[in-house]
Design a protein around this motif. Structure first.
Motif, PDB file in Angstrom:
ATOM      1  N   MET A   1     100.208 -32.560  91.622  1.00 55.88           N
ATOM      2  CA  MET A   1     100.754 -32.410  92.980  1.00 55.88           C
ATOM      3  C   MET A   1      99.570 -32.278  93.937  1.00 55.88           C
ATOM      4  O   MET A   1      98.509 -31.755  93.576  1.00 55.88           O
ATOM      5  N   ASP A   2      99.760 -32.704  95.174  1.00 53.85           N
ATOM      6  CA  ASP A   2      98.701 -32.541  96.176  1.00 53.85           C
ATOM      7  C   ASP A   2      98.656 -31.094  96.661  1.00 53.85           C
ATOM      8  O   ASP A   2      99.695 -30.487  96.913  1.00 53.85           O
TER       9      ASP A   2
ATOM     10  N   ARG B   1      97.705 -28.365  95.160  1.00 54.33           N
ATOM     11  CA  ARG B   1      98.045 -27.240  94.265  1.00 54.33           C
ATOM     12  C   ARG B   1      96.844 -26.369  93.957  1.00 54.33           C
ATOM     13  O   ARG B   1      96.997 -25.157  93.740  1.00 54.33           O
TER      14      ARG B   1
ATOM     15  N   ASP C   1      89.881 -31.562  94.923  1.00 53.81           N
ATOM     16  CA  ASP C   1      90.055 -30.378  94.079  1.00 53.81           C
ATOM     17  C   ASP C   1      88.842 -29.460  94.164  1.00 53.81           C
ATOM     18  O   ASP C   1      88.983 -28.228  94.131  1.00 53.81           O
TER      19      ASP C   1
ATOM     20  N   GLU D   1      90.236 -37.774  94.430  1.00 57.59           N
ATOM     21  CA  GLU D   1      91.000 -36.682  93.812  1.00 57.59           C
ATOM     22  C   GLU D   1      90.071 -35.510  93.452  1.00 57.59           C
ATOM     23  O   GLU D   1      90.375 -34.349  93.711  1.00 57.59           O
TER      24      GLU D   1
HETATM   25 MG   LIG Z   1      94.976 -34.192  93.438  1.00 56.00          MG
END
Ligand SMILES: [Mg+2]
Ligand SMILES: NCc1[nH]cc(CCC(=O)O)c1CC(=O)O
Length: 352
Positions: free
Chosen positions: A193-194, A196, A263, A259
């Protein structure tokens, strides 16, 4: 005659000549010289695998004194909590620094929202407590995602055929807190999920778990290689559709860097690329770009392929396992999650 270290210098200095094979090619460089013997190969070896590089994933199931085989992962069992503690002990003895826990949830406990994930006495939490009681110095990593707990097998909340992002993240934060409360050392969100990681970091910090690490499954691809894992946790039959709206497209590489960058910005302490061997190019790019502690997951399907071929006598067991694992080091990984961890550690501890 001058004597040094008990041998005549004239003799010592006589170059070794292989008269049988006088070179006919006029080569300045012969790469094979550095490979001529085991000691010479050791001297120039660029990468080594040690037991410190291993994270061992275990599957937990309800019951006692139970080790239930998983058909598509020959040699890997689902373990009841007491047996999980025994394998934790094995990890300690083998100097494996960390294990990862995945539950097989009884079908009757699965529902639309994966509510069992928030049960502070679920199988994962029970195992963490039992292991920490006996082996407080063994690292424990817990996956954060809803798929072992949902009736539809997805990692998040499903509504009208869509996986809800923000609503799922709110639940994942609770799941992470429940696991941290049980004593988990590393929270590993695998849901894709974006946002998180930021939400979980904030939740952990608010909850007083500032020391709990986050290893983000940052570049996780929608992969066919997860098949045997879904057998192991019992979500293969129930999974409706696939995970391509949240896990990455296997054709993409630049997207993995975005990604991972997100993070890291959100507070990940370590990042992971998954699957492993088919994605070593991604491991290398991630390591070179961010210089973060970078891990790779040699997933269930990779295990199944190698174990299947070994069991058929088609591949040599030890050599194949060790070659597959040092490949991760060569690609720049700091460590590997692998179901071969105990076999590899045994081999490493036995020495050459
Ligand atoms: Mg991500
Ligand atoms: N989100 C759950 C999760 N965590 C690790 C794996 C796969 C591990 C393996 O195949 O060994 C999966 C499966 C999936 O995303 O469907």
């Amino acid at each position: 005659m001058a004597i040094k270290f008990g041998r005549p210098i004239e003799l010592r200095d006589t170059p070794h000549r292989d008269t049988a094979a006088a070179p006919s090619l006029d080569l300045t460089t012969r790469m094979r010289r550095n490979r001529k013997s085991e000691w010479a190969r050791r001297l120039v070896r660029e990468n080594v695998l040690t037991t410190d590089d291993l994270i061992w994933p275990l599957f937990v199931v309800d019951g006692s004194n139970l080790r239930a085989p998983i058909a598509s992962m020959p040699g890997v069992d689902r373990l009841s909590v007491d047996q999980c503690v025994r394998d934790a002990e094995r990890a300690m003895k083998l100097d494996i620094p960390c294990i990862a826990l995945f539950p097989y949830t009884e079908p009757s406990l699965r529902d639309e929202t994966g509510s069992e994930a928030l049960n502070a006495n679920n199988l994962v939490c029970q195992s963490v407590r039992a292991i920490k009681r006996e082996f407080p110095d063994l690292g424990i990593l817990c996956d954060v995602a809803l798929d072992p707990f949902t009736s539809h097998g997805h990692d998040g909340l499903l509504q009208d055929g869509r996986i809800l992002n923000d609503e799922t993240v709110a639940i994942l934060v609770q799941q992470a807190l429940v696991q941290a409360e049980a004593g988990c050392d590393i929270i590993a969100p695998s849901d894709m999920m974006d946002g998180r990681v930021a939400a979980i970091r904030a939740g952990l910090d608010r909850g007083g778990f500032g020391d709990v690490q986050i290893m983000a499954y940052a570049a996780k691809y929608a992969s066919a290689f997860y098949g045997p894992f879904r057998d192991a946790i019992g979500s293969a039959k129930t999974l409706t559709g696939d995970k391509r709206t949240y896990q990455m497209d296997s054709a993409n590489s630049d997207e993995a860097l975005r990604e991972v960058e997100l993070d890291i910005a959100e507070g990940a302490d370590m990042v992971m690329v998954k699957p492993g061997l088919p994605y070593l190019d991604i491991v290398r790019r991630v390591k070179d770009t961010f210089a973060m502690p970078t891990f790779a997951y040699q997933v269930s399907g990779e295990y199944a392929m190698i174990a299947g071929a070994i069991n058929n006598g088609w591949l040599d067991r030890d050599r194949t396992i060790m070659e597959s694992l040092v490949a991760f080091k060569r690609a720049g990984a700091d460590g590997v999650l692998t179901y071969f961890a105990p076999q590899a550690a045994e081999k490493l501890k036995a020495g050459r």
